[in-house]
Scaffold this motif. Structure first.
Motif, PDB file in Angstrom:
ATOM      1  N   ALA A 102      59.496  66.781  14.773  1.00  0.00           N
ATOM      2  CA  ALA A 102      59.600  66.591  13.318  1.00  0.00           C
ATOM      3  C   ALA A 102      58.238  66.344  12.679  1.00  0.00           C
ATOM      4  CB  ALA A 102      60.550  65.435  13.010  1.00  0.00           C
ATOM      5  N   ASP A 103      57.338  65.671  13.416  1.00  0.00           N
ATOM      6  CA  ASP A 103      55.981  65.411  12.917  1.00  0.00           C
ATOM      7  C   ASP A 103      56.014  64.786  11.523  1.00  0.00           C
ATOM      8  OD1 ASP A 103      53.227  65.335  12.971  1.00  0.00           O
ATOM      9  OD2 ASP A 103      52.972  67.398  12.303  1.00  0.00           O
ATOM     10  N   VAL A 104      56.764  63.683  11.387  1.00  0.00           N
ATOM     11  CA  VAL A 104      56.952  63.019  10.096  1.00  0.00           C
ATOM     12  C   VAL A 104      55.602  62.568   9.537  1.00  0.00           C
ATOM     13  CG1 VAL A 104      58.050  61.075   8.924  1.00  0.00           C
ATOM     14  CG2 VAL A 104      59.245  62.250  10.792  1.00  0.00           C
ATOM     15  N   ALA A 105      55.315  62.968   8.307  1.00  0.00           N
ATOM     16  CA  ALA A 105      54.087  62.585   7.595  1.00  0.00           C
ATOM     17  C   ALA A 105      52.831  62.944   8.372  1.00  0.00           C
ATOM     18  CB  ALA A 105      54.101  61.078   7.286  1.00  0.00           C
ATOM     19  N   GLY A 106      52.947  63.909   9.300  1.00  0.00           N
ATOM     20  CA  GLY A 106      51.798  64.314  10.090  1.00  0.00           C
ATOM     21  C   GLY A 106      51.405  63.311  11.162  1.00  0.00           C
ATOM     22  N   TRP A 107      52.301  62.358  11.466  1.00  0.00           N
ATOM     23  CA  TRP A 107      51.981  61.325  12.451  1.00  0.00           C
ATOM     24  C   TRP A 107      52.132  61.814  13.890  1.00  0.00           C
ATOM     25  CZ3 TRP A 107      55.355  57.351   9.388  1.00  0.00           C
ATOM     26  CH2 TRP A 107      54.603  56.855   8.327  1.00  0.00           C
ATOM     27  N   GLY A 108      52.853  62.885  14.111  1.00  0.00           N
ATOM     28  CA  GLY A 108      52.978  63.432  15.461  1.00  0.00           C
ATOM     29  C   GLY A 108      53.585  62.444  16.442  1.00  0.00           C
ATOM     30  N   ARG A 164      52.760  59.534  17.176  1.00  0.00           N
ATOM     31  CA  ARG A 164      52.729  58.128  16.756  1.00  0.00           C
ATOM     32  C   ARG A 164      54.093  57.656  16.229  1.00  0.00           C
ATOM     33  NH1 ARG A 164      47.245  56.710  16.571  1.00  0.00           N
ATOM     34  NH2 ARG A 164      45.870  58.535  16.659  1.00  0.00           N
ATOM     35  N   THR A 165      54.926  58.598  15.794  1.00  0.00           N
ATOM     36  CA  THR A 165      56.239  58.202  15.268  1.00  0.00           C
ATOM     37  C   THR A 165      57.129  57.588  16.343  1.00  0.00           C
ATOM     38  OG1 THR A 165      57.018  60.477  15.615  1.00  0.00           O
ATOM     39  CG2 THR A 165      56.242  59.903  13.418  1.00  0.00           C
ATOM     40  N   ILE A 166      56.869  57.867  17.624  1.00  0.00           N
ATOM     41  CA  ILE A 166      57.709  57.268  18.677  1.00  0.00           C
ATOM     42  C   ILE A 166      57.524  55.758  18.726  1.00  0.00           C
ATOM     43  CG2 ILE A 166      57.636  59.397  20.030  1.00  0.00           C
ATOM     44  CD1 ILE A 166      55.778  57.923  22.001  1.00  0.00           C
ATOM     45  N   PHE A 167      56.402  55.276  18.204  1.00  0.00           N
ATOM     46  CA  PHE A 167      56.174  53.828  18.127  1.00  0.00           C
ATOM     47  C   PHE A 167      56.546  53.283  16.746  1.00  0.00           C
ATOM     48  CE2 PHE A 167      53.052  55.260  21.355  1.00  0.00           C
ATOM     49  CZ  PHE A 167      53.554  54.558  22.441  1.00  0.00           C
ATOM     50  N   PHE A 168      56.246  54.039  15.685  1.00  0.00           N
ATOM     51  CA  PHE A 168      56.547  53.557  14.330  1.00  0.00           C
ATOM     52  C   PHE A 168      58.051  53.406  14.095  1.00  0.00           C
ATOM     53  CE2 PHE A 168      52.401  55.681  12.687  1.00  0.00           C
ATOM     54  CZ  PHE A 168      51.669  54.587  13.128  1.00  0.00           C
ATOM     55  N   VAL A 169      58.868  54.141  14.840  1.00  0.00           N
ATOM     56  CA  VAL A 169      60.317  54.060  14.637  1.00  0.00           C
ATOM     57  C   VAL A 169      60.858  52.667  14.951  1.00  0.00           C
ATOM     58  CG1 VAL A 169      61.004  54.736  16.983  1.00  0.00           C
ATOM     59  CG2 VAL A 169      62.461  55.330  15.044  1.00  0.00           C
TER      60      VAL A 169
END
Length: 575
Positions: free
Chosen positions: A158-164, A166-171
């Motif tokens: 999904a590459d939310v907000a271009g975070w790639g 990193r979203t696996i931790f931000f979730v």
């Protein structure tokens, strides 16, 4: 506590469990992306994966003792906040060392949270409901670990907000906030009424022994087992023996040891804990081999690899729902036996369906065995916690509840390390047949290429040498030295360019066949181990002079006739 707040508090606990277990597997899928982004070396990649479980396992026993002294609710919420913060820091990491440090801190906070969960859940509900709530706990823990690759693949894709990656931790940020909101006002304080002094010596000995055991297993294959790793393993044995002796002496003096060794006098506890350790070894090994075979062997994307776990997760959900009904009618040992044998049968079924010469996974064909394996996992994991805790008392439930996740994390770490060594050993061994076969096919295929006939044998021989060097190295997922990039010299470069379409096709073929052969052999071994775990259920019969009632419903029986709800229930807040 009234019914509504208790279930809301349980939801907060289970969100914490979900986050802890999700992070044990979610990073596997994102590893290629974060490696490129951060420039991580091979050893750094390995530490990103293993430091979480290392710090998790080494902290759990200590965390269980601290919870009784300072309050399980307080420690749970503090650890939840710490886990959420360290998850954010992992997502903000700008280099591999920073990520490794924050992953270690994340593992410590996960252990502090995990060690309180079972005791808190036991304190929330009466004994009659323990079979149900512990089944839900086991189901959530198992489902989270299974869903890790799926969630990771979806988030990376999904590459939310271009975070790639990193979203696996931000979730974890919204999940952590919600869990804290649900848990803080509703969980019981769960303080020991007269806590003893912390067992500092036991904490140091246990953490040191576990680290010296698990670290060499994690990095041994990649570092090719230098002498210092063997010294560390020897020191782990010595420190483990010293820990057992220290714990016995402390108990004899009337103190409160970190690990209540008298728990192992219960056959259900000892056998159940052994089964938990072995099953999570098999579980971790299976998902590792699926991931590595799909991504490195077949070139699957993170999303495609992650989705392979989805049928297994669906089956696990079904098995977890059915498990309490099955336990009530067939007893827990029989359900455990049926569940783990079903898992073994599913592994064998997948192995029978694999055809390495096809150079692909028969995705449609393996959907059914994946679902069946998930059902078996749900049937096994859901009642296991209650069986292990079935002989604990109000005095021992805290220590026992910290021991269960410790065994699970040690099992996952050992299983991952041993299966890694076995799997890549098989990869190296399969080159004796796969490389010559593809070498012969390439020699024939080159007859239709523009490569000068004089140089075709040299091209095929060079390919075979590079393939063998790569697949028998400690890093079979990357090209061997001298085999990557464009060759030097204009004449050699021209020949390589002419042969490239054929050599690339041969490289894909030999990698796919080799990894699939290794995967198939590993599946047979894991199936055999599952049968071995099933045999252990024969030992889960009723202890002498103890009622057998708990084995029917999976409830935690208190030797004093009390329920775990008597662990300092004086000030539970119903919010």
């Amino acid at each position: 506590m009234t019914r509504g707040p208790a279930w809301l508090a349980l939801a907060g606990c289970l969100l914490g469990v979900f986050m802890q277990m999700l992070d044990t597997t979610i990073v596997n899928i994102a590893l290629p992306d974060l490696t490129v982004d951060l420039g991580a070396s091979t050893s750094q990649q390995l530490l990103v994966l293993t430091v979480y479980t290392l710090s998790f396992a080494c902290t759990l026993l200590t965390a269980a003792t601290l919870g009784g002294r300072y309050g399980r609710r307080r420690l749970f919420v503090i650890a939840m906040i710490a886990f959420t913060v360290t998850s954010m820091l992992c997502g903000l990491a700008t280099d591999p060392v920073m990520l490794i440090v924050f992953r270690g801190a994340q593992g410590i906070s996960a252990a502090l949270m995990s060690a309180q969960t079972l005791a808190l859940i036991a304190a929330l509900f009466t004994r009659e409901r323990h079979g149900l709530v512990f089944g839900i706990y086991g189901a959530v823990a198992g489902m989270a670990a299974i869903l890790g690759p799926v969630v990771g693949g979806l988030l990376v894709h999904a590459d939310v907000a271009g975070w790639g990656w990193r979203t696996i931790f931000f979730v974890n940020l919204p999940l952590g906030i919600l869990a804290c909101a649900l848990a803080w006002r509703r969980l019981p304080a769960a303080l020991d009424p007269d806590p003893d002094r912390p067992d500092i010596a036991g904490m140091v000995l246990s953490a040191s022994a576990l680290f010296l055991l698990l670290y060499p297993l994690a990095v041994g294959r990649e570092q090719q087992w230098p002498p210092r790793l063997w010294v560390m393993l020897g020191a782990a044995v010595i420190l483990s023996l010293a820990f057992v002796r220290q714990q016995n002496r402390l108990a004899a003096r009337g103190g409160t040891p970190l690990l209540r060794l008298d728990l192992f006098a219960s056959r259900r506890f000892a056998v159940g804990l052994t089964m938990s350790l072995m099953f999570f070894s098999v579980f971790a090994g299976f998902f590792f081999t699926v991931s590595i075979s799909a991504q490195f062997g077949l070139g699957y994307s993170a999303l495609r690899t992650g989705l392979l776990a989805l049928p297994f997760a669906c089956g696990a959900a079904v098995g977890s729902v059915v498990s309490p009904w099955a336990v009530a009618r067939a007893t827990a040992p029989r359900v455990l036996l049926g569940g783990v044998l079903t898992v073994g049968a599913a592994f064998a079924w997948i192995a029978l369906l694999l055809d390495p010469s096809s150079e692909t996974l028969p995705v449609v064909a393996i959907l059914a065995p994946l679902v069946v394996g998930g059902i078996g996992t749900g049937l096994f994991v859901a009642p296991l916690q209650a069986v292990v805790l079935s002989d604990t008392s109000v005095e021992t439930v805290g220590s026992a509840s910290g021991t269960i996740p410790t065994a699970q994390q040690i099992g996952a770490s050992i299983g991952l390390a041993l299966v890694t060594m076995f799997f890549f050993g098989q990869v190296a061994g399969q080159t004796d047949t796969s490389v010559p076969a593809v070498h012969a096919e390439l020699s024939v295929a080159l007859e239709d290429s523009p490569v000068n006939p004089m140089f075709r044998p040299a091209v095929a021989d060079r390919f075979a040498w590079c393939a063998t060097e790569q697949l028998t190295s400690p890093h079979p997922e990357r090209p061997a030295a001298g085999c990557a990039g464009a060759p030097t010299g204009s004449a050699v470069a021209a020949i390589a360019a002419e042969a490239q379409p054929w050599t690339q096709s041969a490289a894909r073929a030999v990698t796919a066949r080799t990894f699939l052969c290794a995967f198939r052999t590993t599946l047979w071994v894991l199936a055999g181990l599952a049968v071995g775990i099933g045999m252990l259920t024969m030992l889960l019969h009723r202890n002498d002079n103890r009622p057998a009632s708990t084995m029917g419903d999976g409830a935690v029986e208190m030797s004093s006739g009390e329920t775990p709800g008597t662990i300092r229930p004086g000030r539970p807040r119903s919010g």
